[in-house]
Write a protein that holds these residues in place. Structure first.
Motif, short mmCIF file in Angstrom:
data_model
loop_
_atom_site.label_atom_id
_atom_site.label_comp_id
_atom_site.label_asym_id
_atom_site.label_seq_id
_atom_site.Cartn_x
_atom_site.Cartn_y
_atom_site.Cartn_z
N ALA A 1 0.83 -1.21 0.00
CA ALA A 1 0.00 0.00 0.00
C ALA A 1 0.86 1.26 0.00
O ALA A 1 0.52 2.26 -0.65
CB ALA A 1 -0.93 0.00 1.21
N MET B 1 0.72 4.25 -2.76
CA MET B 1 0.50 5.65 -2.41
C MET B 1 1.62 6.54 -2.92
O MET B 1 1.39 7.68 -3.34
CB MET B 1 0.31 5.79 -0.90
CG MET B 1 -1.00 5.20 -0.40
SD MET B 1 -1.32 5.47 1.36
CE MET B 1 -0.20 4.29 2.11
N PHE C 1 -8.70 3.30 -1.73
CA PHE C 1 -8.30 1.90 -1.79
C PHE C 1 -9.45 1.02 -1.29
O PHE C 1 -9.99 1.27 -0.22
CB PHE C 1 -7.06 1.65 -0.92
CG PHE C 1 -5.81 2.26 -1.49
CD1 PHE C 1 -5.66 2.45 -2.84
CD2 PHE C 1 -4.77 2.65 -0.65
CE1 PHE C 1 -4.51 3.02 -3.36
CE2 PHE C 1 -3.62 3.21 -1.16
CZ PHE C 1 -3.49 3.41 -2.53
N GLU D 1 -6.09 0.32 7.51
CA GLU D 1 -6.90 1.53 7.38
C GLU D 1 -6.22 2.72 8.04
O GLU D 1 -6.21 3.83 7.49
CB GLU D 1 -8.28 1.28 7.99
CG GLU D 1 -9.25 2.43 7.80
CD GLU D 1 -10.64 2.09 8.30
OE1 GLU D 1 -11.53 2.95 8.16
OE2 GLU D 1 -10.83 0.98 8.84
N CYS E 1 -3.38 3.91 5.77
CA CYS E 1 -3.84 4.63 4.59
C CYS E 1 -4.32 6.04 4.95
O CYS E 1 -3.99 7.02 4.28
CB CYS E 1 -4.96 3.86 3.88
SG CYS E 1 -4.45 2.31 3.11
N TYR F 1 -5.35 8.87 2.40
CA TYR F 1 -6.07 7.99 1.48
C TYR F 1 -7.23 7.32 2.21
O TYR F 1 -7.11 6.94 3.38
CB TYR F 1 -5.14 6.92 0.91
CG TYR F 1 -4.18 7.46 -0.13
CD1 TYR F 1 -4.44 7.33 -1.48
CD2 TYR F 1 -3.02 8.11 0.26
CE1 TYR F 1 -3.57 7.83 -2.43
CE2 TYR F 1 -2.13 8.63 -0.67
CZ TYR F 1 -2.41 8.48 -2.02
OH TYR F 1 -1.54 8.98 -2.96
N TYR G 1 -10.00 4.26 2.77
CA TYR G 1 -9.95 2.80 2.76
C TYR G 1 -11.36 2.26 2.96
O TYR G 1 -12.09 2.72 3.83
CB TYR G 1 -9.04 2.31 3.89
CG TYR G 1 -9.17 0.84 4.23
CD1 TYR G 1 -8.27 -0.08 3.72
CD2 TYR G 1 -10.17 0.38 5.08
CE1 TYR G 1 -8.37 -1.44 4.04
CE2 TYR G 1 -10.28 -0.97 5.40
CZ TYR G 1 -9.38 -1.85 4.88
OH TYR G 1 -9.48 -3.19 5.20
#
Length: 511
Positions: free
Chosen positions: A244, A248, A262, A402, A405, A410, A412
């Motif tokens: 991940a 990113m 995501f 999560e 991210c 970002y 999730y």
């Protein structure tokens, strides 16, 4: 015939002499009606193994030996060969094997889908790109985003998943004779390669824009793993987080003008929480000197301990789960669930008083630390663990992935994943490659198969998942959603008047 005509032996001899001789190709009967010829072709197909084709009959009929035997000069078409295979009781279908089932209609899955996933999905769908059957954009996503938020950005949803390619994985659909019975087979025999990747209908597989001299991307989010104890081991949550991070980094560099989300499935490896995450399981009721969480390293060899992280009161302030080191009686000890609940009460939380007396002068009102069996449905204060679990900071504890991210900005989510169809397309191509037990060939063929998935197909798969999501949003079951997806495959969503056609279809098939 001569007697019926009132004639003698001479006419009988003339009739026998002039009877027409059967020649293949000049009458309506088929060559395959000859049992000897059908048996010969069937024997030839059996000699080729189980992966037979209609073209094999075309080639066999075209051999000089076969044509000389039948005294013919022309071969047959593939369509004719397919008709012959049906006459010989072959059918083009999947091999006979046991069936799989899942919990798609399970009550908890339905509740999660209807109350959590679909509302989020609808919100994301409204600000993402839509695609037509030919792969072109359906409307201007930017206009929709500006109408909702002048400062908003188009959302790109990246679906993530892992899949395993096996070195000896071959076609499952073939010509199967009616006499063939189901045979057990071992799934995943031979070398295997696990592939994890991200895909979106906007850009395809997640890659950087910068390329090598051969056109391949310098940076890619795709990760390979050779699963097994004697190979690379098995995938861990740390591997998922590492992948991940790479994804990113690519998006920050090459796609900074869009909002990226995501989407992972609910696999345990994706939903695993941090070692110090809030969890009421195993918490002692009374203050405890050495209550720590055990954590194993990446190789699961060494073990260490960590403190549970702090909680959050409903007013947003921090709740310390451990006494300070300067505490006169319990320096650095874990407070225990009874003390934590009492602190919540002092903050205004509506919880039972753990220090309340049963009657004046009697013992305290007793609540068990945890129920011996499952907590009774509907109870909120049956045990300390249940009381803790229902508090917002415990209930809404996020997964490690999560949290990672969101720390980078970002989003999730867990969702209906169309990447499975991309895997299916790639595996269908992969199974057409020559059989090889070499791991180098396994990786080369896997990459070639993945790169063969067209972007237009990815967009069709994404539209298909939108139709399924819309069907579930309208309360359809799995079978009804499958019917709607097939019926309205030219649409991104099912039409408002679908219910009448659906009722007619399912009524017709149940009476």
């Amino acid at each position: 015939m001569a007697v019926v005509g009132g004639k003698g032996p001479w006419l009988a001899r003339m009739i026998c002499h002039n009877l027409p001789v059967h020649e293949y190709g000049k009458f309506n009967t088929s060559i395959i009606e000859d049992e000897d010829i059908a048996a010969d072709i069937h024997l030839h197909l059996q000699s080729l193994g189980k992966w037979i084709r209609a073209e094999d009959i075309v080639h066999y009929v075209g051999t000089p030996e076969f044509q000389a035997r039948l005294k013919i000069k022309k071969g047959i078409s593939v369509r004719t060969a397919q008709r012959w295979m049906k006459r010989m009781e072959y059918r083009w279908k999947a091999e006979l094997k046991g069936q799989y089932s899942d919990g798609h209609e399970r009550e908890d899955n339905v509740e999660y889908r209807q109350k959590k996933f679909l509302p989020v999905w609808k919100e994301l769908e409204s600000v993402s790109r839509w695609w037509k059957e030919d792969g072109t954009e359906d409307g201007d996503a930017r206009e929709r985003v500006l109408a909702a938020d002048p400062n908003g950005r188009v959302v790109v949803i990246w679906r993530h998943d892992e899949s395993i390619f096996y070195g000896n994985d071959r076609r499952k659909i073939r010509w199967i004779h009616s006499s063939e019975t189901a045979k057990p087979y071992a799934k995943g025999e031979g070398a295997s390669l696990m592939v994890g990747d991200f895909v979106s209908p906007d850009y395809g597989w997640l890659k950087g824009k910068e390329t090598n001299s051969d056109g391949s991307a310098i940076k890619s989010a795709r990760k390979f793993l050779r699963p097994g104890k004697t190979r690379d081991g098995y995938q861990t949550t740390e591997d998922i987080i590492e992948q991940a991070t790479i994804a990113m980094d690519i998006l920050d560099t090459d796609y900074p003008d869009e909002q990226h989300v995501f989407a992972y499935d609910n696999a345990t490896i994706h939903t695993a929480r941090a070692p110090n995450a809030l969890s009421a399981t195993g918490m002692p009721v009374n203050p405890h000197q050495n209550y720590l969480r055990k954590v194993k390293d990446r190789d699961r060899q060494k073990e260490r301990t960590v403190r549970i992280k702090n909680g959050i009161f409903r007013d947003g302030t921090v709740q310390e789960l451990y006494y300070p080191d300067c505490h006169p009686k319990y320096p650095g000890w874990f407070k225990g669930t009874r003390v934590l609940i009492q602190e919540w009460r002092e903050k205004g939380h509506d919880l039972p008083d753990v220090w309340a007396l049963k009657n004046p002068g009697s013992k305290f009102f007793k609540i068990n630390g945890a129920c011996k069996k499952k907590c009774e449905v509907g109870r909120t204060n049956c045990c300390y663990r249940r009381i803790l679990y229902l508090e917002p900071d415990f209930m809404n504890q996020k997964s490690l992935l999560e949290e990672h991210c969101e720390a980078r900005g970002y989003s999730y989510h867990c969702e209906l994943n169309c990447i499975e169809q991309c895997w299916g397309y790639a595996k269908r191509v992969y199974r057409m490659f020559p059989t090889s037990s070499l791991e180098a060939d396994l990786k080369t063929n896997t990459i070639s198969a993945l790169e063969s998935v067209p972007l237009v197909s990815m967009r069709r798969f994404a539209t298909c998942s939108l139709r399924f999501a819309d069907s579930y949003f309208h309360g359809l079951s799995g079978a009804e959603a499958a019917w709607a997806n097939k019926k309205y495959r030219g649409h991104r969503t099912i039409p408002p008047d679908f219910r009448a056609e659906l009722d007619v279809h399912f009524h017709k098939n149940t009476v």
